[in-house]
Design a protein around this motif. Structure first.
Motif, PDB file in Angstrom:
ATOM      1  N   LYS A  74      -3.105  -6.668  37.624  1.00  0.00           N
ATOM      2  CA  LYS A  74      -2.215  -5.616  38.130  1.00  0.00           C
ATOM      3  C   LYS A  74      -0.814  -6.201  38.208  1.00  0.00           C
ATOM      4  O   LYS A  74      -0.527  -7.053  39.051  1.00  0.00           O
ATOM      5  CB  LYS A  74      -2.697  -5.127  39.488  1.00  0.00           C
ATOM      6  CG  LYS A  74      -4.054  -4.468  39.410  1.00  0.00           C
ATOM      7  CD  LYS A  74      -4.552  -4.060  40.762  1.00  0.00           C
ATOM      8  CE  LYS A  74      -5.927  -3.416  40.627  1.00  0.00           C
ATOM      9  NZ  LYS A  74      -6.475  -3.035  41.913  1.00  0.00           N
ATOM     10  N   VAL A  75       0.056  -5.743  37.320  1.00  0.00           N
ATOM     11  CA  VAL A  75       1.369  -6.364  37.150  1.00  0.00           C
ATOM     12  C   VAL A  75       2.498  -5.341  37.130  1.00  0.00           C
ATOM     13  O   VAL A  75       2.268  -4.145  36.925  1.00  0.00           O
ATOM     14  CB  VAL A  75       1.420  -7.176  35.835  1.00  0.00           C
ATOM     15  CG1 VAL A  75       0.437  -8.328  35.857  1.00  0.00           C
ATOM     16  CG2 VAL A  75       1.157  -6.292  34.618  1.00  0.00           C
ATOM     17  N   VAL A  76       3.698  -5.868  37.318  1.00  0.00           N
ATOM     18  CA  VAL A  76       4.929  -5.111  37.084  1.00  0.00           C
ATOM     19  C   VAL A  76       5.820  -5.964  36.185  1.00  0.00           C
ATOM     20  O   VAL A  76       5.722  -7.195  36.178  1.00  0.00           O
ATOM     21  CB  VAL A  76       5.669  -4.760  38.401  1.00  0.00           C
ATOM     22  CG1 VAL A  76       4.865  -3.776  39.225  1.00  0.00           C
ATOM     23  CG2 VAL A  76       6.000  -5.999  39.199  1.00  0.00           C
ATOM     24  N   ALA A  77       6.687  -5.301  35.442  1.00  0.00           N
ATOM     25  CA  ALA A  77       7.604  -6.017  34.553  1.00  0.00           C
ATOM     26  C   ALA A  77       8.677  -6.730  35.366  1.00  0.00           C
ATOM     27  O   ALA A  77       9.270  -6.148  36.268  1.00  0.00           O
ATOM     28  CB  ALA A  77       8.262  -5.046  33.572  1.00  0.00           C
ATOM     29  N   ALA A  78       8.899  -7.996  35.049  1.00  0.00           N
ATOM     30  CA  ALA A  78       9.981  -8.763  35.664  1.00  0.00           C
ATOM     31  C   ALA A  78      11.127  -8.944  34.671  1.00  0.00           C
ATOM     32  O   ALA A  78      12.293  -9.002  35.056  1.00  0.00           O
ATOM     33  CB  ALA A  78       9.472 -10.131  36.120  1.00  0.00           C
ATOM     34  N   ASN A  79      10.790  -9.019  33.382  1.00  0.00           N
ATOM     35  CA  ASN A  79      11.810  -9.213  32.353  1.00  0.00           C
ATOM     36  C   ASN A  79      11.228  -8.781  31.018  1.00  0.00           C
ATOM     37  O   ASN A  79      10.078  -9.120  30.711  1.00  0.00           O
ATOM     38  CB  ASN A  79      12.214 -10.689  32.290  1.00  0.00           C
ATOM     39  CG  ASN A  79      13.233 -10.961  31.212  1.00  0.00           C
ATOM     40  OD1 ASN A  79      12.873 -11.137  30.054  1.00  0.00           O
ATOM     41  ND2 ASN A  79      14.490 -10.978  31.580  1.00  0.00           N
TER      42      ASN A  79
END
Length: 146
Positions: A74-79
């Protein structure tokens, strides 16, 4: 064997409830490679007859992120980094491909590309995705990994 990843609600790229969604359908294979055949239309236009760079960036962000989700994170974009090599034509078949290249305890890196019908890589990118399960307690993305 490929399995289809679920659509998720009002997503700009793959939402089946959003009438303005790009509407891509994504599949992941047993090796963890995500693919999606799709077309962009006039509502995605930038230069006349071609896709806006933001539309192709959105597609790459989605496929690079969802290949990580499909692997169970479960992730979100950092770059994200996007390299534009050729213009994407409208109303012609395109193929997006993504795969994970690095994993650590806090972040995962994936790469993606959008290919023209002749397999030429038109747009490529990489993304760093930060593990953040606390943001997705009741997510429609729950359960998409194998």
């Amino acid at each position: 064997m490929k399995r289809q990843l679920p659509y998720h609600g009002w997503c700009f790229v793959c939402g089946n409830e959003n009438p303005n969604s790009i509407g891509i359908t994504m599949f992941v294979d047993d090796d963890g490679v995500l693919t999606s055949e799709f077309m962009l239309n006039k509502s995605h236009q930038g230069p006349p007859g071609h896709a806006h760079g933001g539309a192709s960036a959105a597609v790459l962000d989605e496929v690079m992120g969802l290949v990580v989700w499909a692997a169970g994170y479960k992730v979100v974009a950092a770059n994200i980094n996007i390299n534009y090599r050729k213009l994407l034509p409208l109303e012609q078949p395109l193929l997006a491909v993504a795969r994970i290249t690095q994993k650590s305890t806090r972040k995962i890196v994936s790469v993606g590309e959008i290919r023209l019908a002749d397999a030429t890589v038109a747009v490529e990118g990489s993304g760093v995705y930060v593990i953040a399960p606390q943001l997705f307690v009741k997510s429609p993305m729950e359960g998409i990994h194998s």
